[in-house]
Design an enzyme around this catalytic site. Structure first.
Site, PDB file in Angstrom:
ATOM      1  N   PRO A 119      -4.512  -2.057  -1.593  1.00 53.86           N
ATOM      2  CG  PRO A 119      -2.469  -3.469  -1.532  1.00 53.86           C
ATOM      3  CD  PRO A 119      -3.973  -3.438  -0.941  1.00 53.86           C
ATOM      4  CB  CYS A 120      -5.824   0.126  -6.006  1.00 54.28           C
ATOM      5  SG  CYS A 120      -6.177   1.742  -5.185  1.00 54.28           S
TER       6      CYS A 120
END
Length: 156
Positions: A119-120
């Site tokens: 989940p950048c």
């Protein structure tokens, strides 16, 4: 065996690629040739994506992934996977955890092949959203969906 899938999210199509039952790519695009798509291979992940896009707290930790990258990016991605729904951290936080610079973290995240599962979008700049490989507007929408946009510095 390589399999391709397409999921229709509220923010546009998502292409998934798996190799030997492990996700190797998840991206906001329609990148797979329609004749190659086999959505039956992704039923479990599609259910999780349905929940996610309905605004339900969703954990993707049990989805097996395979990364074909260098050890530095692997360390960054592993650290980013620890950031849960509703949380945000800064590039600096990740940099300190893996022993590098915030800029190096940003470069590594710009090459993230498995969006959402790594989940950048939850990694932000100290003074705002920062960048996102699929655009800052999509990053904003994902953080809004998770209820964490208010936690972003200078957005409050």
């Amino acid at each position: 065996m390589i399999r391709y899938g397409t999921y229709m999210s509220p923010f546009g199509p998502i292409t998934l690629v798996s190799e030997d039952e492990k996700i190797v790519m998840l991206d906001f695009c329609k990148c797979a040739e329609e004749s190659l798509v086999d959505n039956n291979s992704f039923v479990g992940l599609f259910k999780k994506l349905d929940n996610y896009f309905q605004g339900k707290r969703t954990d993707f930790d049990d989805i097996p992934i395979r990364l074909n990258t260098n050890s530095f990016r692997m360390r960054v991605y592993k650290e980013v996977r620890k950031v849960k729904w509703g949380e945000v951290v800064t590039y600096k936080d990740i940099a300190e955890a893996v022993g590098t610079s915030p800029r190096a973290v940003g470069v590594a995240l710009s090459k993230n092949p498995i969006l959402l599962l790594i989940p950048c979008h939850r990694v932000v700049a100290e003074n705002g959203l920062g960048g996102y490989s699929r655009g800052v507007e999509l990053k904003r929408k994902l953080l809004e969906l998770e209820g964490s946009l208010i936690k972003v510095p200078s957005i409050k």
